[in-house]
Design an enzyme around this catalytic site. Structure first.
Site, PDB file in Angstrom:
ATOM      1  N   ASP A  52       0.654  -1.217   0.050  1.00 30.48           N
ATOM      2  CA  ASP A  52       0.068  -0.086   0.059  1.00 30.48           C
ATOM      3  C   ASP A  52       0.808   1.269  -0.017  1.00 30.48           C
ATOM      4  OD1 ASP A  52      -1.737  -2.064   0.257  1.00 30.48           O
ATOM      5  OD2 ASP A  52      -2.927  -1.175   2.008  1.00 30.48           O
TER       6      ASP A  52
ATOM      7  N   LYS B 134      -6.894  -5.159  -2.881  1.00 31.74           N
ATOM      8  CA  LYS B 134      -7.619  -5.517  -1.518  1.00 31.74           C
ATOM      9  C   LYS B 134      -8.755  -4.365  -1.370  1.00 31.74           C
ATOM     10  CE  LYS B 134      -4.168  -4.112   1.752  1.00 31.74           C
ATOM     11  NZ  LYS B 134      -4.960  -3.027   2.330  1.00 31.74           N
TER      12      LYS B 134
ATOM     13  N   CYS C 239      -2.238  -3.024   7.688  1.00 34.32           N
ATOM     14  CA  CYS C 239      -2.043  -4.028   6.471  1.00 34.32           C
ATOM     15  C   CYS C 239      -0.637  -4.707   6.725  1.00 34.32           C
ATOM     16  CB  CYS C 239      -1.814  -3.179   5.261  1.00 34.32           C
ATOM     17  SG  CYS C 239      -2.083  -4.282   3.981  1.00 34.32           S
TER      18      CYS C 239
HETATM   19  C1  VGL Z   1      -4.937   0.332   5.894  1.00 30.80           C
HETATM   20  C2  VGL Z   1      -6.235   1.880   7.064  1.00 30.80           C
HETATM   21  C3  VGL Z   1      -7.408   1.961   6.243  1.00 30.80           C
HETATM   22  C4  VGL Z   1      -3.671  -0.244   5.419  1.00 30.80           C
HETATM   23  C5  VGL Z   1      -6.133   0.414   4.774  1.00 30.80           C
HETATM   24  O1  VGL Z   1      -3.542  -0.891   4.452  1.00 30.80           O
HETATM   25  O2  VGL Z   1      -2.846  -0.402   6.162  1.00 30.80           O
HETATM   26  N1  VGL Z   1      -4.968   1.161   6.899  1.00 30.80           N
HETATM   27  N2  VGL Z   1      -7.119   0.881   5.016  1.00 30.80           N
END
Ligand code: VGL
Ligand code: ZN
Length: 197
Positions: A11, A97, A141
């Site tokens: 991410d 995802k 994540c």
């Molecule tokens: C994530 C917060 C909200 C992540 C994803 O991928 O770490 N964190 N959505």
């Protein structure tokens, strides 16, 4: 014999970097380190995965619809694209995802490639036994991905110089690292890669 490794970049998207909808303080500072890991893995011909948080406009993951987060990483928006400084090779395997409008999902093991193939399956096909994990966010994540990997029997290396956390509570990242290590993950930094890979 050394176990076959892969690099998993989690991410590293505009919305998780400073100025983004869910900007992590210094989130972009890890990118030069990640780019170095990319070079090393590429030179060793080891696979590189890059996941993206990839949400529909309407999802229970967002505060607006009952979740905890501001809107972020909406499919096909600038916020969801990889940070411009990230130098992904064209061979990188891209994973998506967070597409389910009904629930939260943080782990890259809940992600799939563009053909709908799961990460677990891809790792099996490529005979990968060990995951080196970098990216955002340490306390979400990265944490869920590492814990899932360990549960599934993979060895896990957390690339400590290439992760950063949200820290909704100030100690969250520290706690996440302790938890991952307790479950069997090990930490590694750039200087270790020559002897480890
Ligand atoms: C994530 C917060 C909200 C992540 C994803 O991928 O770490 N964190 N959505
Ligand atoms: Zn998200």
């Amino acid at each position: 014999m050394k176990l076959k490794k892969a690099l998993l970049i989690v991410d590293v998207q505009n919305d998780f970097c400073p100025g983004g909808a869910l900007g992590i303080k210094d989130g972009d500072k890890i990118i030069p380190f990640i780019n170095k890991y990319i070079k090393i893995f590429t030179s060793k011909k080891l696979p590189i995965f890059a996941s993206r948080d990839w949400h529909p406009k309407k999802t229970a993951h967002f505060k607006k619809f009952g979740g905890v987060w501001p809107e972020h990483c909406i499919q096909d928006t600038k916020g969801a694209t990889f940070h411009p400084k990230l130098k992904l090779p064209k061979e990188a395997i891209l994973l998506y995802k967070g597409m389910d409008p009904e629930k939260d999902s943080y782990s890259a093991f809940q992600a799939q490639d563009e053909n709908g193939m799961s990460l677990a399956n891809l790792l099996k096909i490529l005979d990968i036994k060990e995951l080196c994990i970098a990216g955002l966010a340490t306390d979400y994540c990265v944490r869920f991905t590492a814990l899932d990997a360990l549960k599934k029997g993979f060895k896990v290396k957390i690339l400590s110089d290439a992760i950063k956390g949200v820290n909704l509570k100030p100690q969250d990242s520290e706690k996440a690292i302790k938890e991952m290590v307790k479950q069997g993950a090990r930490q590694m930094i750039l200087e270790d890669t020559e002897k480890e890979l």
